[in-house]
Scaffold this active site. Structure first.
Site, PDB file in Angstrom:
ATOM      1  N   ARG A  64      13.673   2.243  -7.547  1.00  0.00           N
ATOM      2  CA  ARG A  64      14.980   2.709  -7.122  1.00  0.00           C
ATOM      3  C   ARG A  64      15.096   4.230  -7.135  1.00  0.00           C
ATOM      4  O   ARG A  64      16.020   4.810  -7.709  1.00  0.00           O
ATOM      5  CB  ARG A  64      16.081   2.116  -7.985  1.00  0.00           C
ATOM      6  CG  ARG A  64      17.400   2.139  -7.241  1.00  0.00           C
ATOM      7  CD  ARG A  64      18.456   1.325  -7.914  1.00  0.00           C
ATOM      8  NE  ARG A  64      19.662   1.349  -7.105  1.00  0.00           N
ATOM      9  CZ  ARG A  64      20.485   0.330  -6.983  1.00  0.00           C
ATOM     10  NH1 ARG A  64      20.260  -0.787  -7.600  1.00  0.00           N
ATOM     11  NH2 ARG A  64      21.567   0.427  -6.241  1.00  0.00           N
ATOM     12  N   CYS A  65      14.096   4.873  -6.537  1.00  0.00           N
ATOM     13  CA  CYS A  65      14.227   6.310  -6.344  1.00  0.00           C
ATOM     14  C   CYS A  65      13.263   6.703  -5.246  1.00  0.00           C
ATOM     15  O   CYS A  65      12.411   5.926  -4.857  1.00  0.00           O
ATOM     16  CB  CYS A  65      13.918   7.106  -7.614  1.00  0.00           C
ATOM     17  SG  CYS A  65      12.196   7.093  -8.105  1.00  0.00           S
TER      18      CYS A  65
ATOM     19  N   GLN B 265       9.198  -4.897   1.993  1.00  0.00           N
ATOM     20  CA  GLN B 265      10.164  -3.822   2.236  1.00  0.00           C
ATOM     21  C   GLN B 265       9.780  -3.014   3.474  1.00  0.00           C
ATOM     22  O   GLN B 265      10.575  -2.213   3.960  1.00  0.00           O
ATOM     23  CB  GLN B 265      10.270  -2.895   1.010  1.00  0.00           C
ATOM     24  CG  GLN B 265      10.995  -3.553  -0.158  1.00  0.00           C
ATOM     25  CD  GLN B 265      11.205  -2.639  -1.355  1.00  0.00           C
ATOM     26  OE1 GLN B 265      10.915  -3.034  -2.477  1.00  0.00           O
ATOM     27  NE2 GLN B 265      11.712  -1.439  -1.162  1.00  0.00           N
TER      28      GLN B 265
ATOM     29  N   GLU C  77      19.756   5.200  -4.443  1.00  0.00           N
ATOM     30  CA  GLU C  77      18.875   5.523  -5.555  1.00  0.00           C
ATOM     31  C   GLU C  77      19.406   6.635  -6.445  1.00  0.00           C
ATOM     32  O   GLU C  77      18.949   6.812  -7.569  1.00  0.00           O
ATOM     33  CB  GLU C  77      17.500   5.874  -4.992  1.00  0.00           C
ATOM     34  CG  GLU C  77      16.973   4.674  -4.201  1.00  0.00           C
ATOM     35  CD  GLU C  77      15.740   4.959  -3.382  1.00  0.00           C
ATOM     36  OE1 GLU C  77      15.559   6.129  -3.017  1.00  0.00           O
ATOM     37  OE2 GLU C  77      14.982   4.034  -3.116  1.00  0.00           O
TER      38      GLU C  77
END
Lengths: 164, 807
Positions: free
Chosen positions: B385-386, B238, B761
């Site tokens: 996902r945050c 990522q 997110e």
């Protein structure tokens, strides 16, 4: 390890090959035939990323040996478009309705949806959801996948009606 | 403008720029199975790596015998820590400033820790041989309970650093199993606020250990070219540039001799931020053997060894007046970091941005302390996902508001509204140190409550409760309201870096003579559709159709340096860089146009896709014309060509927010929770592509549903991982997933060049709270204040049983 002789049809092509008895169908497709559309997402036959169409059924190709597929007719995502490159309506509708994000589940999902619409050409949303419940998607929340499959069903039905 | 020129509307439409539901350019490949994920790669002579992993959570490695494995035909090497020691690669730095064993060095600290790495001609042989590596272990006492980690007699886990005074520069350690204490806020004033309060509430709220579980696991192909000394690694990264820098630092290979490539990535959600032993072992194996080496995780390896999230155990307290005005917040967290602190947080923030815990509310004083501890669990601590630890913080405050609402007997939505930061208070300085840039929370909440007809829902619930009391139904209705504020887009270099790398991001644009372009960014899409949306930003900025703009990411040899994609930072940071680079292009284009039109620069104005002479619209130069001129007729003294690069250091974070309402029906006899309705209103500022935003929200909510209703990476008392495969780890199917209703307001970020805030997110942050609030709300009238997640059928049924509701 001694190898077995296998003969099968993949996306309309006759294949003859030697494979270890323990070789999984998914590895045969991906590594020997270079059909990397079907993916591997789990070890336990849950995710459905490896789904292919085998003798008229959706099959998770990580759950069977290539030796078991001897004589079978297989279609993968690579065989979904027409030979002239025209996309299958499912492929078009997945793009039209944003039915994919990272794309990893997409080949299995479309291949499954293809068979679902053969089994039930006019499914309700609930039937679509049940019909694709063996295929996991981590990105889309399935909502647009359901819309895309529904739209594809409508188009296929309209085309069939027009032809009749 | 002459008659042949289409209207501005038509030309704008043609650009497919900002605000357009443009179809994704990525999909043509993906729908035909022509994606290029790392496991699709096949290089000549490529070998496969497979780990030998520890069956024990805590044990000494007495001996490793690789002879049987090496005797298997097709096996090329078996690496152990002893082989990595001469290279000083048996340990590697983590993103949190700790170190992690690449291959177990004398002891193992969590179940399935990497012990040896077998390299063979194919994956079957590698797997066979891995079974034959004989490792002799001596079991040690196991520590999994974070609350016992700092007991005086607790077994010491990290003997390698037991005398080290601090980890990652986060202050003194109080115990060998202590990682850090992080505290923020005004402790004394908070105590005073609690002393003076009309009411106070306290609740212990655990956020269970979960895993991002993207459908594609982690993996790489490492290839050392012995002739030119260049290492190329393709992998699930990522943050490819950060991986290059880390790889150079730990291997001593000069950075220009390393190329990191992220091909298509099959979802990330935080799992692919970290640097994992598999990458290091593949690189070493390729260097040693001189051929490419591939390593791909199995799903069980993925769930049990790379990148867990959460495992935060929080005690929250609120002080308030009797009419519901919150006067203080206090919070203590035990953070279970596992065996190594491999959190991917900016250096100054060992608990991420958990200090956003005051949420969307104007809370005058607050105090927060977080203790990180080691246990015999897998390392990680990524943001699933945050943004960094924002979901945990948001969950805490959103649950605590509900707890307070019960105590005060004020409706939870009303209590939120009474405490919201008001529109006129922005920019707002929070008690724990953030400057919220913008927002209009009241408008968002009003819209949400009106759309769902909130009073009608509460009336229906009252009727349901009466019917339940009368024995007419066995189903309880819960209404969950959540209002979250995220903090994303890390971040300003002044306070955000990872391993000393400032968290800016970048975009480089080259305009081709015929009016098309390529843009390269420091980020990397994992399904977000960057190739589609960044072209849209640029189309609007430079007036070339998005279809004529290629967006390329993920190759460190070509892309400008950037910190990658996670924490919803692509749009706030790289998106800003894209707009800024576009503006540089336009500024130069304006000078070229002025020269061609023989007017002063200032006599021109921008009109969608061209510069026109003010007052003489028939005299114009389109961007396509200017692009060609840039290669043959630039003004004297100007360099030819039309290129720009921007490195964007954001002045602040962005603060997306949203109002979510969840309606759930719970069968008390089975514990089955059915999400009947879920409404999500998001404010992500300027909306680049509404279709993609909706898709992001659908996906994030589905992940939230998974977390709230079932996901847990649990361990037994001797450190065996439970739920380490998809047999046990809950990923919602299409059947459990409801239809999501999405909505929006649009308050642009004032400091972002196009006003965008990021959205990917938000739904996970708000969704978990809304669902959990709904489950808790269903039982609230029986006196329940809080029940721990995940709200799976068993736990919900146990809650009903505890309250005496089961038959």
């Amino acid at each position: 390890m001694s190898k077995l002789h296998v003969q099968l049809t993949v996306n309309g092509r006759e294949i003859e090959a030697l494979a270890e008895p323990r070789m999984l169908l998914i590895h045969f497709l991906r590594e020997q035939l270079n059909l990397t559309g079907p993916h591997i997402g789990c070890d336990t036959s849950h995710c459905g990323a490896c789904t292919v169409d085998l003798d008229g059924k959706s099959v998770k190709s990580c759950t069977m040996f290539v030796a078991q597929a001897d004589g079978a007719e297989i279609r993968t995502i690579e065989g979904m478009a027409q030979p002239d490159g025209t996309l299958h309506v499912l492929q078009e509708m997945f793009r039209e309705y944003h039915g994919l994000q990272c794309g990893f589940c997409t080949p299995g999902m479309i291949t499954r949806a293809y068979r679902l619409l053969q089994e039930n050409p006019n499914p309700s949303d609930e039937e679509i959801r049940f019909g694709i419940s063996g295929n996991l998607c981590r990105c889309t929340g399935y909502q647009n996948i359901v819309v895309a499959i529904r739209a594809a069903a409508d188009q296929l039905n309209a085309a069939k009606e027009a032809a009749e | 403008m002459n008659e042949a020129t289409p209207s501005a509307e038509v030309r704008t439409q043609k650009l497919q720029g900002l605000g357009t539901a443009r179809k994704r350019v990525e999909d043509v490949r993906f729908t035909q199975g022509k994606g290029n994920y790392v496991d699709d790669m096949k290089l000549p002579g490529m070998l496969f790596g497979e780990f030998v992993r520890s069956p024990y959570a805590h044990a000494r490695v007495k001996s490793i015998d690789t002879s049987a494995a090496l005797a298997v035909p097709g096996v090329k090497a078996v690496l152990t820590a002893e082989d990595l020691k001469p290279l000083n690669l048996h340990w590697m730095p983590t993103l949190a400033g700790d170190v992690q064993a690449v291959l177990a060095d004398e002891k193992v600290l969590f179940q399935f820790q990497e012990v040896a790495f077998v390299v063979a001609e194919d994956r079957y042989i590698a797997s066979d041989a891995a079974q034959l590596v004989e490792v002799e272990y001596e079991e040690l006492p196991v520590l999994v309970d974070p609350f016992k980690a700092m007991d005086p007699d607790a077994v010491i886990l990290r003997e390698d650093i037991k005398d080290q005074e601090e980890v990652g520069g986060h202050g003194p350690r109080r115990h060998p199993n202590h990682v850090f204490t992080w505290d923020v806020g005004d402790k004394a004033n908070v105590e005073a606020a609690f002393d003076a309060a009309d009411v106070t509430v306290e609740e212990f709220i655990s956020y269970q250990r979960v895993h991002p579980c993207p459908l594609e696991t982690c993996g790489c192909v490492a290839s050392m070219d012995a002739i030119n000394g260049k290492l190329t690694v393709w992998g699930t990264f990522q943050a490819p540039h950060a991986v290059r820098t880390v790889a150079s630092l730990i291997s001593n290979i000069p950075e220009h001799k390393i190329r990191i490539v992220s091909p298509d990535i099959g979802g990330g959600f935080g799992n692919k931020v970290g640097v994992y032993p598999g990458y290091v072992c593949s690189i070493v194996a390729s260097i040693v053997l001189g051929v490419p080496v591939k390593w791909i995780e199995s799903r069980m390896e993925n769930l049990s060894s790379t990148a867990f999230a959460r495992d935060y155990h929080m005690t929250g307290e609120l002080a308030a007046t009797k009419d519901g005005r919150i006067t203080g917040l206090r919070c203590h967290v035990i953070a279970n970091q596992g065996a190594f602190d491999a959190c991917a947080d900016p250096t100054q923030y060992p608990a991420g941005f958990f200090n956003i815990v005051t949420g969307s509310y104007d809370i005058p004083v607050a105090y927060l302390s977080v203790d990180g501890v080691y246990t015999n669990k897998a390392p990680g601590g990524v943001a699933y996902r945050c943004s960094f630890r924002v979901t945990e913080a948001s969950y805490l405050i959103e649950r605590m508001i509900d707890v307070l609402a019960r105590k005060l007997e004020i409706d939870p939505a009303e209590l939120r509204i009474r405490n919201f930061i008001k529109k006129e208070q922005f920019p707002y300085q929070s008690a724990l140190g953030w400057e919220y840039d913008s927002g209009d929370y009241h408008t968002a909440m009003d819209k949400a409550l009106q759309t769902v007809d909130y009073p009608a829902l509460r009336a229906e619930q009252a009727a349901n409760r009466e019917a339940f009391a009368n024995g007419e139904t066995r189903s309880l209705m819960g209404v969950g309201v959540a209002f979250f504020t995220e903090i994303v887009g890390a971040g300003p270099i002044k306070n955000c870096d990872i391993l000393g790398l400032g968290m800016f991001d970048s975009c480089e644009i080259r305009i081709h003579p015929t009016g098309s372009a390529i843009a390269r960014l420091g980020t990397i899409s994992q399904g977000q559709g960057h190739a589609t949306t960044f072209a849209q930003i640029l189309a609007t900025e430079i007036g070339l159709p998005a279809d004529n703009i290629t967006v390329e990411e993920g190759d460190t040899d070509t892309a400008p340096y950037g910190l990658g994609t996670y924490g919803s930072r692509s749009t706030p940071v790289a998106g800003a860089a894209t707009a800024m680079a576009g503006r540089k292009i336009r500024a130069k284009a304006q000078m070229i146009a002025a020269y061609l039109l023989e007017v002063h620069d200032d006599d021109l104005e921008w009109d969608v896709d061209r510069f026109v002479v003010k007052g003489a619209p028939e005299r114009a130069k389109t961007m396509a014309e200017i692009a060609f001129a840039a290669y043959n007729s630039v003004p004297p003294g100007m360099e030819p060509g039309l290129e720009a690069v921007s490195y964007y250091d954001p002045p602040n974070m962005t603060y997306p927010y949203g109002a979510y309402v969840c309606v759930a029906d719970i069968d008390v006899d089975t514990g089955v929770t059915d999400i009947r309705r879920f409404y999500a209103l998001d404010d992500c500022g300027t909306r680049i592509n509404p279709m993609i935003i909706d898709g992001q929200v659908h996906g994030g909510l589905t992940e939230a549903l998974g977390i709230a209703l079932g996901q847990e990476i649990d361990y037994d008392e001797i450190g065996n991982i439970k739920g380490g495969s998809l047999l046990d780890y809950f990923l919602p199917t299409a059947v459990e997933t409801p239809v999501w209703e999405t909505d929006f307001t649009e308050v642009p970020s004032p400091h972002h060049p196009i006003g965008a805030k990021g959205v990917g997110e938000s739904p996970n942050v708000g969704g978990v709270s809304a669902i959990s609030n709904a489950v808790n709300d269903a039982f609230a009238h029986f006196g329940l204040t809080h029940t721990q997640m995940p709200h799976d059928h068993w736990r919900v049924w146990k809650t009903a049983e505890r309250l005496g509701l089961t038959g």
